[in-house]
Each structure stands twice: as C-alpha cells, then as structure tokens.
Design a protein around this motif. Structure first.
Motif, PDB file in Angstrom:
ATOM      1  N   GLY A 232       0.843  -1.190   0.000  1.00  0.00           N
ATOM      2  CA  GLY A 232       0.000   0.000   0.000  1.00  0.00           C
ATOM      3  C   GLY A 232       0.881   1.242   0.000  1.00  0.00           C
ATOM      4  O   GLY A 232       0.429   2.342  -0.305  1.00  0.00           O
ATOM      5  N   HIS A 233       2.157   1.056   0.344  1.00  0.00           N
ATOM      6  CA  HIS A 233       3.074   2.193   0.482  1.00  0.00           C
ATOM      7  C   HIS A 233       4.149   2.193  -0.594  1.00  0.00           C
ATOM      8  O   HIS A 233       5.183   2.846  -0.427  1.00  0.00           O
ATOM      9  CB  HIS A 233       3.658   2.223   1.893  1.00  0.00           C
ATOM     10  N   ILE A 234       3.926   1.462  -1.694  1.00  0.00           N
ATOM     11  CA  ILE A 234       4.847   1.624  -2.823  1.00  0.00           C
ATOM     12  C   ILE A 234       4.563   2.991  -3.435  1.00  0.00           C
ATOM     13  O   ILE A 234       3.448   3.508  -3.365  1.00  0.00           O
ATOM     14  CB  ILE A 234       4.711   0.509  -3.887  1.00  0.00           C
TER      15      ILE A 234
ATOM     16  N   MET B  95      -0.422  13.096   0.352  1.00  0.00           N
ATOM     17  CA  MET B  95       0.073  12.619   1.649  1.00  0.00           C
ATOM     18  C   MET B  95      -0.626  11.310   2.028  1.00  0.00           C
ATOM     19  O   MET B  95      -1.844  11.206   1.983  1.00  0.00           O
ATOM     20  CB  MET B  95      -0.201  13.693   2.712  1.00  0.00           C
ATOM     21  N   CYS B  96       0.160  10.314   2.400  1.00  0.00           N
ATOM     22  CA  CYS B  96      -0.364   9.008   2.813  1.00  0.00           C
ATOM     23  C   CYS B  96      -0.679   9.009   4.313  1.00  0.00           C
ATOM     24  O   CYS B  96      -0.140   9.829   5.062  1.00  0.00           O
ATOM     25  CB  CYS B  96       0.690   7.952   2.495  1.00  0.00           C
ATOM     26  N   GLY B  97      -1.527   8.091   4.737  1.00  0.00           N
ATOM     27  CA  GLY B  97      -1.856   7.946   6.158  1.00  0.00           C
ATOM     28  C   GLY B  97      -0.626   7.659   7.009  1.00  0.00           C
ATOM     29  O   GLY B  97      -0.621   7.908   8.220  1.00  0.00           O
ATOM     30  N   CYS B  98       0.432   7.145   6.392  1.00  0.00           N
ATOM     31  CA  CYS B  98       1.656   6.803   7.131  1.00  0.00           C
ATOM     32  C   CYS B  98       2.547   8.019   7.349  1.00  0.00           C
ATOM     33  O   CYS B  98       3.567   7.927   8.023  1.00  0.00           O
ATOM     34  CB  CYS B  98       2.427   5.703   6.408  1.00  0.00           C
ATOM     35  N   GLY B  99       2.170   9.164   6.746  1.00  0.00           N
ATOM     36  CA  GLY B  99       2.948  10.384   6.957  1.00  0.00           C
ATOM     37  C   GLY B  99       3.947  10.677   5.851  1.00  0.00           C
ATOM     38  O   GLY B  99       4.636  11.707   5.901  1.00  0.00           O
TER      39      GLY B  99
ATOM     40  N   GLY C 250       3.128  10.270  -1.802  1.00  0.00           N
ATOM     41  CA  GLY C 250       3.229   9.583  -3.094  1.00  0.00           C
ATOM     42  C   GLY C 250       2.904   8.102  -3.065  1.00  0.00           C
ATOM     43  O   GLY C 250       3.045   7.419  -4.075  1.00  0.00           O
ATOM     44  N   HIS C 251       2.479   7.586  -1.919  1.00  0.00           N
ATOM     45  CA  HIS C 251       2.218   6.156  -1.799  1.00  0.00           C
ATOM     46  C   HIS C 251       0.874   5.777  -2.443  1.00  0.00           C
ATOM     47  O   HIS C 251      -0.069   6.572  -2.438  1.00  0.00           O
ATOM     48  CB  HIS C 251       2.211   5.734  -0.323  1.00  0.00           C
ATOM     49  N   LEU C 252       0.795   4.537  -2.926  1.00  0.00           N
ATOM     50  CA  LEU C 252      -0.427   4.028  -3.560  1.00  0.00           C
ATOM     51  C   LEU C 252      -1.667   4.270  -2.699  1.00  0.00           C
ATOM     52  O   LEU C 252      -2.721   4.673  -3.190  1.00  0.00           O
ATOM     53  CB  LEU C 252      -0.250   2.517  -3.839  1.00  0.00           C
TER      54      LEU C 252
END
Ligand SMILES: [Zn+2]
Length: 349
Positions: free
Chosen positions: A183-185, A195-199, A202-204
C-alpha cells in the motif's frame, strides 16, 4: 459473505483443528477452521480499542473459547491459534509497534504490547502471530482465489490498502516484519504528491484507498463539477465509496471518473508488483472493490486496472498474469490466520 459461507460440523471436520483470529479496529472475528480450511464456527465481538489492549485481549481470549464451544469442541481439540493483527508489529517478538490512531503512551499503551503471548495466556493455547493483510492473503492462497497457484499477491482495498505476498507457500514478511507493505509503494515521486496515512507522500494508499477516494472526490466537488453526488450529500447522505459507486451505477459521470481513476492508480501499483515478483496472480479483496465480479461497475473497475497493466507491464507478464477479485470476502482474515497457525504446526498447502 460470511453469513452465506457454509459451516461444516465438528464431526465432518478434518483434524487437526485451528482457531483463526482477525483483529480489526472495530470488530474481532474468530472462527474454528479445519485442516482443509473450512470454517466450523465463527463469531464477531467488538474490539473496543479505547478500553486498552488488556481488555481487548481478555475479550479476544473469551471469543476464542466461545468459538470453540459453538463448534461443540473442547480446548484440547485445538492444535493452535493464529492471530492476525494490524501492523506495524515485531513478529518474532509477538508485539505491536505504535499502531496508528491508538493510545501509545502510558500504562494501557498499545505500543510494545505483547499481544501474542497475552492471548496465549488468555486462551491456554499456542498462538501464531501474523500481519492481518498477510493473513488475508494466506487465506486466499490456501482455500480462496489463489488456491490453484504457486505465487500470489493480494491487495486488500479498504480504509487503507493492505497487501500480502506468497511465493512457494512462503509469506514475504521481511527482515523487519514490514515486508509486502505494498500500500506504500510509490506511484508519484513529485513534490506535490498526495500525503499518505503513514505520513509520507506519493504512496499508492494515498491515491486508491477509501480515504483517498473520498479526499479526491471532495477536491473535485470543491471545483464545482456537476454531479449527482452534490444532491445526495445535501440530502444528508455521507460521502463514501459506496455512495460514489451508487451514483456511478446511476450514470453520474464524475462518480464513474473517480472509480476509473482509482483503477488507474491501482493498475500502476499492480505493475510494480508484477515486475518485482512475477506472481501467478494478483488478487483484489477488501470492502472497496465497487461490487467486485458481481456488479457491472466492479467488472469495469477490474477491466480498467487490466488496461493500465497492458499499457505499462512487460507484454509477457501483461498477457499471462491473472488479475481478478478475491473470493473469501470478510472471512479471508480468520481463515488465513488459522492457516498460518496450521503452517507453524508443520503442515503444507
Ligand atoms: Zn504510506
């Protein structure tokens, strides 16, 4: 799907037997599963994360016992329990690591909580510990959409995007328990990437998860685009992927565009996995598959993903890699967790 899944009787079950636990943010799903991956019983209890990890683990242990009792079995009939938990986690140590959105400081912190061993104490059985997305992937690989294949990638599309990779019966869990976090590629390396939930950006997941779909839709609504969504929202209906799917089904152009763009982003992610692993199949599960194979919209979503794959992957791979929907629905997690328990008990697929 779960309510339709056929349960088998304890008498008809193939031993050894296992219990699978799927720990979710809202509910804990627990079921007894036989050696062939067939559920003998299952039940669901609320997680109540706000009460802290001790309370949750105590109720999880009770749920394990209840699932065993419901199947007319005794504790001694069960070989092992599998616990699928949201990450991040340290699998060899059996502990959670700073779970997102949970209390991570103080006495009842979730961070570094030894959940595997505490559950083992509560239910009096050995516990195998696995990432929840990996558990779902293993369930599909064992008895679901991937059962006929040697290698598989499963994307679980929901609030976030989970992923699990299995190659030759082995889960790719990584050197630091963070393997297959696809999910974070990265699908966008530009400075203005989402912005991704992980901080990180550009993540999927920042493009194709349910939260991302809602964020992208809000941005388009703010631009004043004409859409039946505006009316539904004005009526007080909450903006969700389900609402977007309904409006797309009803012929709303903007809603359809959002679904197809989500497919395009997924396609880009899928290609990266194909070029990394070259799996037999890539399967798509989770709550946000726009109806899956049963709906016209779901089939269009899948077709759009394949179109993107055709455009971007090596032709040999685009032609030969199976891309389809997963089949176990919400049961994949507990069945897969039981499957991992079975593997640790010494079995093969
Ligand atoms: Zn991320």
């Amino acid at each position: 799907m779960s309510d339709k899944r056929q349960l088998i009787s304890a008498e008809g079950a193939q031993t050894p037997l296992f219990v699978g636990v799927d720990l979710g943010a809202t509910n804990i799903k627990v079921g007894v599963v036989d050696d062939l991956g067939r559920p003998v019983s299952w039940l669901s209890v609320p997680t109540k994360v706000e009460k802290g990890p001790d309370d949750t683990t105590r109720r999880m242990g009770q749920a394990v016992k209840s699932a065993i009792a419901e199947a007319n079995l005794q504790l001694s009939d069960i070989a092992r329990v599998g616990l699928g938990s949201p990450g991040p986690m340290d699998i060899p140590s059996g502990i959670l690591l700073k779970p997102a959105n949970l209390k991570n400081e103080g006495e009842d912190a979730w961070n570094r909580f030894p959940i595997r061993d505490r559950l083992a104490e509560e239910c009096g059985l050995p516990v195998a510990f696995v990432n929840d997305a990996d558990a779902a992937a293993y369930g599909e690989y064992w008895v679901g959409s991937g059962r006929d294949y040697d290698s598989m990638v499963l994307f679980t599309l929901g609030t976030g995007i989970g992923c699990g990779i299995i190659v030759a019966e082995k889960l790719i869990s990584g050197a630091h328990s963070h393997g297959a976090e696809c999910g974070h590629i990265i699908i966008d390396q530009n400075d203005d990437a989402r912005m991704c939930g992980c901080g990180k950006t550009g993540h999927l997941e920042a493009y194709a998860s349910a939260l991302a779909v809602i964020a992208r839709t809000k941005e388009l609504l703010a631009l004043g685009r004409e859409t039946s969504l505006s009316m539904r929202i004005a009526e007080g209906v909450k903006l969700t992927p389900k609402l977007i799917a309904e409006e797309a089904d009803g012929g709303d152009q903007l809603s359809l565009e959002i679904v197809m763009d989500t497919a395009r982003h997924m396609g880009v992610g899928v290609v990266s996995l194909m070029h990394t692993i070259d799996p037999d199949c890539v399967m798509l599960g989770g709550a946000m598959t726009f109806g899956g194979s049963k709906s016209e919209l779901g089939r269009r979503f899948l077709a759009r993903i394949k179109e993107e794959v055709q455009a971007r992957a090596f032709p040999e791979l685009a032609q030969r890699t199976i891309i389809d929907f997963a089949t176990l629905g919400g049961d994949a997690g507990f069945i897969g967790s039981a499957g991992i328990a079975r593997l640790q008990h010494g079995a093969a697929k």
